[in-house]
Design an enzyme around this catalytic site. Structure first.
Site, mmCIF file in Angstrom:
data_model
loop_
_atom_site.group_PDB
_atom_site.id
_atom_site.type_symbol
_atom_site.label_atom_id
_atom_site.label_comp_id
_atom_site.label_asym_id
_atom_site.label_seq_id
_atom_site.Cartn_x
_atom_site.Cartn_y
_atom_site.Cartn_z
ATOM 1 N N GLN B 237 32.361 8.555 36.891
ATOM 2 C CA GLN B 237 33.030 9.585 37.688
ATOM 3 C C GLN B 237 33.829 10.544 36.805
ATOM 4 O OE1 GLN B 237 34.021 6.427 41.152
ATOM 5 N NE2 GLN B 237 34.961 8.409 41.521
ATOM 6 N N ARG B 384 38.396 5.631 47.440
ATOM 7 C CA ARG B 384 38.324 6.754 48.371
ATOM 8 C C ARG B 384 39.715 7.212 48.804
ATOM 9 N NH1 ARG B 384 33.301 8.171 52.229
ATOM 10 N NH2 ARG B 384 33.900 10.305 52.534
ATOM 11 N N CYS B 385 40.586 7.295 47.817
ATOM 12 C CA CYS B 385 41.916 7.840 48.088
ATOM 13 C C CYS B 385 42.502 8.264 46.772
ATOM 14 C CB CYS B 385 42.827 6.819 48.745
ATOM 15 S SG CYS B 385 43.504 5.613 47.606
ATOM 16 N N GLU B 760 38.679 12.175 51.036
ATOM 17 C CA GLU B 760 39.359 10.895 51.166
ATOM 18 C C GLU B 760 40.226 10.806 52.411
ATOM 19 O OE1 GLU B 760 40.991 11.132 47.271
ATOM 20 O OE2 GLU B 760 39.226 10.192 46.390
#
Lengths: 164, 806, 287
Positions: B237, B384-385, B760
């Site tokens: 990522q 996802r945050c 997110e």
């Protein structure tokens, strides 16, 4: 371990190879035949990323030995493209309705949808959700996948009607 | 139609720029199986690596015998820590200032830890040989409870730092303690708590879970001994950060390392950090001179790479008897596992947990977080945050509900009277953030109206009456959430990872015929960057999005950037894209003025062209300008038309949203049936509504999974109980509801296009919303808190504890 | 998750399959759909030298519903069970239960024979077969014999089948017209084994229950055919007291273990709820 002579038809083409019987069909497709559309997601037959069509059955190629598939006819997502290279109806509808994000589940999902619509050309939303419950998607929440498959059904039925 | 007769609206439509639901360019490849993911890469002579992993959660490694494995035909080498030690690579730094064993160095600290690495000609041989590696373990006492880990007589887990009481983030107070992070005003908060009309106190646990993207982590390392250049393909990522990390720990010069992130099958934070598989593969390729592939399987993924959450949050919230919140106190015990492998910005060992005052105007607050080692997998990633924002949002949204119970108030109304007002922005929070913009009341009122909130409550009351009368065994729950996120890390002045400032970048080159290529420092994992960033450029410089190629993920070609996580792509790289576009537009303006023989200030931008002010029939299209940039000698202007922007954001962005979930709980089986879910998101300026909606659907489904069952569970021996997708709850299409999406638009005032990021938000807001709905169903029976995940048996246990089974 | 190597055999008749089994003894295993066996092999929890694939043995296929008995070949897949209209009208309980097994892909390959013969307590077919009083036709070196489903299961993965026998066919008496039926299963998600499941048949004559059969799935190390539970219904008017007595008797008969689905106390409670719902649905269908 000795290898066996494997023959099958993949996406309409006859293929032959030597392979260990224990070779999983997904590895045979991906490593030996370089057909990398079907993916490996869970390896325990839960996620369906490796779904291919095997003699008219949707199967998880991570849980089939190549020996079992010897002599079979296999279709993967690569085989669902139109003859002229353009996207097939279901592929197009997934794009149209944003039925994919990272794309990893997509080949298995589309291959599954392909057989689902052959078996049930006019599925309800419930039929679609039940029919793709062997395919996990982490990105889309399924809502647009369901929409894409429903739209595919409509488009395929319209095509059929036009042809008649 | 020609350039003259098209209306501005038609020309705008042709661009497919910002605000349009442009179809994704990525999908043509993906839908026909022509994606190119790491495991699709095949190279001549490529070898395959596989790990031997520890079956024990805590054990001394007394001996490793690799001889039988090494003797298997087709096995090239078997690596252990002893092989890596001379290279100094048996340990590696984590992003959190800790270090982590690459291969077991004398002991193992969690089940599934990497012990040896087998390199073989194919993955079948590697797996066969891994079976034959004999490891002699001596089991040690296991600690899986972070509170027990801090007891005085707890076994010392990290012997490598035993007695060293100065950690990366300040003093350590126990050998199993990692850090204490303190924010806010302790004395003032304690004073408020002491004097308050009402104080609600509760322990709120956000369980351990896992990002679990459908594609696991993997890489292919390829060392070219002739050129001395290492190419590393991987599910990264943050490819540039990986390049720098590889250079720093391997000693290879950074220009001799090329990192490529090809297509990535979902990331969700799982693919930010560096894992043993990457290091071992690089070493193996350097040693063998051949490409080496490593791809983890699903069990390895769930057992060893990047868990998330595992926060025990003790909270106190103070309010007046009318419900005005006066103070918030939180102490968090954070279970990091065997190594602190969070991927937070350096100065934030607990991420942005200090966003835990949420959407509310809370004048006084105090937060402490204690990080703890246990015999569990390392991590603590932002799943996802944005760095512990889900934990923070879950905490405050539970505390609000608990306070509402204490006050006997409606939870919607309690939120409403405590929201930060629109006129308070930019808003300085008690825990140190400056919220950029928001209009919470408008969003909330729109949500309440859309769901018919009062009607829902009346329906719920009726259903409760029916339940009490024995007419139904189902209870209706209404879950509410108003969340505020903090994303877009971040300003270089306070955000860095391993010393690398968290800016991001975009380079745009306009070709002579008016098409373009853009490259960014980010990397898409399903977000559709190739589609949306082209839309930003289209709107900024008037070239159709369809004429713009977008590339990411190749560190040899893309400008340096920190990558994609924490919803930072749009806030940071999206801003860089707009700024690079504006540099090009500025030059195009000069070229246009020259071509039109007027002063620079006498031309103005009009969708896809510059027109002479007051003479709209006199214009030069961007296509004409692009050609001129390459074919004419223009006095005072360099040839060519390209620009690069490195964008250091002045602030974070603060997306927010209002969510409502309605569900029915079968008190006899513990099953929950989601009746409806309404999600209003305000992510500022909307670039592609179709993609935003897709992100919301997906994030809500991950929230559903987390709230209702998805966990990484351990038994007392430290065995992972949820290592396959049978037990790790990942809902299918059958268990997943349809979602109703909605929006308001409050642009970010400091972002060039006003966008805030959205990927997110639905996970941050969704988890408390589902959880609150479950709690709400039982509110009238006296439930204040029951920990997630709300799977069947835990819901049943709640019902049982409340005496609902007769 | 890579399986160890093995020799592969694909005989075309039962005799050939039996001789391979005889030749290799406990090193050999038959494989049907493979969805229980292959995951075990991939986890290297099953060590198999010789794998005998039954897919080409035609005599193990086919569904016949003539006369009073349905005869189902062991290699009939769950997908075929679901889509066979004759079977669905003769014994609708089989379709109802089969639809609740695993997911579509697994049902295309998963067979009734594999599901019943493996002895996995999580499988749905064993309890279903006990409820239906199925007879398992086993073929071995010494010929064929028949074992009632209700006497087949000894412990988890241990059954009355000898290593050298192959399950060839399943014979199921077709319930009389008007028999009420239900298969009720609670699970965490599609693809999961049952937290608790229950198969029920109920016949009614003249307003009272004339016959009943009840079996419970994944609530002990074998399926549980709850004779006492059925007895509590027979002769009653299927009133609430009789139904409650049946549930109590079945819960008494099960012996669930704690796992990720929940502790014993929860499973016992849910088993009772699931069974009660199955009884209610079966009763509502009985005429």
């Amino acid at each position: 371990m000795s290898k066996m002579h494997v023959k099958m038809t993949v996406n309409g083409k006859a293929v032959e190879a030597l392979a260990e019987p224990r070779t999983l069909l997904i590895h045979f497709l991906r490593e030996d035949l370089k057909i990398t559309g079907p993916h490996i997601g869970c390896e325990t037959s839960h996620c369906g990323a490796c779904t291919v069509d095997l003699d008219g059955k949707s199967v998880k190629a991570c849980t089939v030995f190549v020996a079992q598939a010897n002599g079979a006819e296999v279709t993967t997502v690569e085989g669902l493209v139109n003859d002229d290279g353009s996207l097939g109806v279901i592929q197009e509808m997934f794009r149209e309705h944003h039925g994919l994000q990272c794309g990893f589940c997509t080949p298995g999902m589309i291959t599954r949808a392909h057989l689902l619509l052959q078996e049930n050309p006019t599925p309800s939303e419930e039929d679609i959700r039940f029919g793709i419950a062997g395919n996990l998607c982490r990105c889309t929440g399924y809502q647009n996948i369901v929409k894409a498959i429903a739209a595919s059904a409509d488009a395929l039925n319209a095509q059929k009607e036009a042809a008649e | 139609m020609n350039e003259q007769t098209l209306t501005p609206e038609q020309r705008t439509a042709n661009l497919k720029g910002m605000g349009t639901s442009r179809k994704r360019v990525e999908d043509v490849r993906f839908t026909q199986g022509k994606g190119n993911y790491v495991d699709d890469i095949k190279m001549d002579g490529m070898l395959f690596g596989d790990f031997v992993r520890s079956p024990y959660a805590h054990a001394r490694v007394k001996n490793i015998d690799t001889s039988a494995a090494a003797a298997v035909p087709g096995v090239v080498a078997v690596l252990t820590a002893a092989d890596l030690e001379p290279l100094g690579l048996h340990w590696m730094p984590t992003l959190a200032g800790d270090k982590q064993m690459v291969l077991a160095d004398g002991k193992v600290l969690f089940q599934g830890q990497e012990v040896a690495y087998v390199i073989a000609e194919d993955r079948y041989i590697a797996a066969d040989a891994a079976e034959l590696v004999e490891v002699d373990y001596e089991e040690l006492p296991v600690v899986v409870d972070p509170f027990k880990a801090l007891e005085p007589d707890a076994p010392v887990l990290r012997e490598d730092i035993a007695g060293n009481m100065e950690g990366a983030h300040g003093p350590r107070k126990h050998n199993n303690h990692i850090f204490t992070w303190e924010q806010g005003d302790k004395d003032a908060t304690e004073a408020v708590l002491a004097e308050a009309d009402v104080v609600a106190e509760e322990m709120v646990y956000y369980h351990r879970t896992h990002p679990c993207p459908l594609e696991t982590c993997g890489c292919v390392a390829s060392m070219d001994k002739v050129t001395g250049k290492l190419t590393l393909y991987g599910t990264f990522q943050a490819p540039h950060a990986i390049r720098t990390v590889v250079s720093l720990i391997s000693g290879l010069a950074e220009h001799n390392i090329r990192v490529i992130s090809p297509d990535i099958g979902g990331g969700f934070g799982n693919k930010v950090g560096a894992y043993s598989g990457y290091v071992c593969s690089v070493v193996a390729s350097i040693v063998t001179g051949k490409p080496v592939k490593w791809v983890e399987d699903r069990m390895e993924n769930l057992m060893s790479t990047a868990f998330a959450r595992d926060y025990w949050m003790q909270g106190k919230i103070a309010a007046t008897k009318e419900g005005k919140i006066t103070g918030l106190w939180c102490h968090t015990t954070a279970d990091h596992g065997g190594f602190d492998a969070c991927a937070d910005p350096t100065k934030f060992p607990a991420g942005f947990m200090n966003i835990c005052t949420g959407s509310y105007d809370i004048p006084t607050a105090y937060l402490t977080v204690d990080g703890v080692y246990t015999n569990k997998a390392p991590g603590g990633v932002a799943y996802r945050c944005s760095f512990r924002v889900t934990e923070a949002a879950y905490f405050i949204e539970r505390m609000i509900e608990i306070l509402a119970i204490r006050l006997n108030m409606d939870a919607a109304e309690l939120r409403r009277i405590n929201f930060i007002r629109a006129d308070q922005f930019p808003y300085q929070s008690a825990l140190g953030w400056e919220y950029d913009s928001g209009d919470y009341h408008t969003a909330w009122d729109k949500a309440m109206k859309a769901v018919g909130y009062d009607g829902l409550r009346a329906e719920q009351a009726q259903q409760l009456a029916d339940f009490n009368a024995g007419k139904t065994r189902k209870l209706m729950g209404i879950g509410l959430t108003h969340f505020t996120e903090i994303v877009g890390a971040g300003p270089v002045k306070n955000c860095d990872i391993l010393g690398l400032g968290m800016f991001d970048s975009c380079e745009i080159r306009i070709h002579p015929t008016g098409s373009a290529i853009a490259r960014l420092g980010t990397i898409s994992q399903g977000q559709g960057h190739a589609t949306t960033f082209a839309q930003i450029i289209a709107s900024e410089i008037g070239i159709p999005a369809d004429d713009i190629t977008l590339e990411e993920g190749d560190t040899d070609t893309a400008p340096y950037g920190l990558g994609t996580y924490g919803s930072r792509s749009t806030p940071v790289a999206g801003a860089a894209t707009a700024m690079a576009g504006r540099k090009i537009r500025a030059k195009a303006q000069m070229i246009a003025a020259y071509l039109l023989e007027v002063h620079d200030d006498d031309v103005e931008f009009d969708v896809d062209r510059f027109v002479v002010t007051g003479a709209p029939e006199r214009f030069k299209t961007m296509k004409e300008i692009a050609f001129a940039a390459y074919n004419q000698a223009i006095p005072g202007i360099e040839p060519g038309l390209e620009a690069v922007s490195y964008y250091d954001p002045p602030n974070m962005t603060y997306p927010f949203g209002a969510y409502v979930c309605v569900l029915d709980i079968d008190v006899d089986t513990g099953e929950a049936d989601i009746r409806s879910f309404y999600a209003l998101d305000d992510c500022g300026t909307r670039i592609n509504p179709m993609i935003i909606e897709g992100q919301v659907h997906g994030g809500l489904t991950e929230a559903l999974a987390i709230a209702m069952g998805q966990e990484i569970a351990y038994d007392d021996m430290g065995n992972v109980k949820t290592g396959t997708l049978m037990d790790f709850f990942w809902p299918t299409a059958w268990e997943t509801p349809n979602y109703q999406t909605d929006w308001t638009t409050t642009p970010s005032p400091h972002h060039p296009i006003g966008a805030k990021g959205v990927g997110e938000s639905p996970n941050v807001g969704g988890v408390p919303c589902f959880s609150n709905a479950v709690h709400d169903a039982f509110r009238s029976f006296g439930l204040t808190q029951s920990h997630m995940p709300h799977d069947h048996w835990r819901i049943w246990k709640t019902a049982n504890g409340l005496g609902l089974h007769g | 998750m890579i399986p160890a190597g093995f020799e592969y055999h694909r005989p075309t008749d039962i005799g050939a399959a039996l001789s391979i089994l005889q030749e290799h003894g406990d090193e050999a295993r038959v494989i049907a759909g493979g969805h229980s066996l292959i995951p075990m092999m991939k986890l290297r929890m099953a060590d198999i030298g010789h794998l005998v694939d039954l897919q080409d043995i035609g005599e193990l296929r086919g569904i016949a519903t003539d006369g009073g008995t349905a005869v189902i070949g062991a290699m009939v897949t769950q997908h075929e069970l679901i889509t066979h209209d004759g079977l669905a009208s003769a014994i609708p309980l089989i379709r109802e239960a089969s639809l609740q097994i695993a997911d579509p892909q697994v049902r295309y390959l998963g067979t009734i024979g594999g599901n019943v013969a493996n002895g996995d307590p999580g499988n749905d077919m064993p309890g279903l077969m006990q409820c239906l009083d199925a007879q398992f036709e086993l073929t071995g070196p010494d010929g064929s014999r028949t074992v009632p489903a209700r006497a087949f299961y000894e412990a988890a993965y241990f059954t009355a089948r000898d290593d050298e026998e192959i399950l060839a066919r399943i014979h199921i008496p077709i319930p009389g017209a008007g028999t009420g039926y239900a298969y009720e299963k609670q699970k965490r998600k599609i693809g999961d084994y049952a937290t608790a499941a229950s198969a029920v048949l109920i016949s009614v004559q003249g307003g009272s229950c004339s016959a009943a059969s009840i079996a419970m799935t994944n609530l002990a190390d074998t399926p549980i055919w709850a004779a006492a539970a059925a007895a509590a219904l027979v002769g009653s008017s299927l009133d609430d007291a009789a139904r409650s007595a049946a549930v109590a008797a079945a819960v008494e008969a099960i012996d669930p273990v704690s796992d990720n689905r929940g502790p014993v106390e929860f499973k016992k409670h849910v088993a009772g709820v699931v069974l009660r719902r199955a009884i209610d649905r079966a009763a509502s269908r009985a005429s």
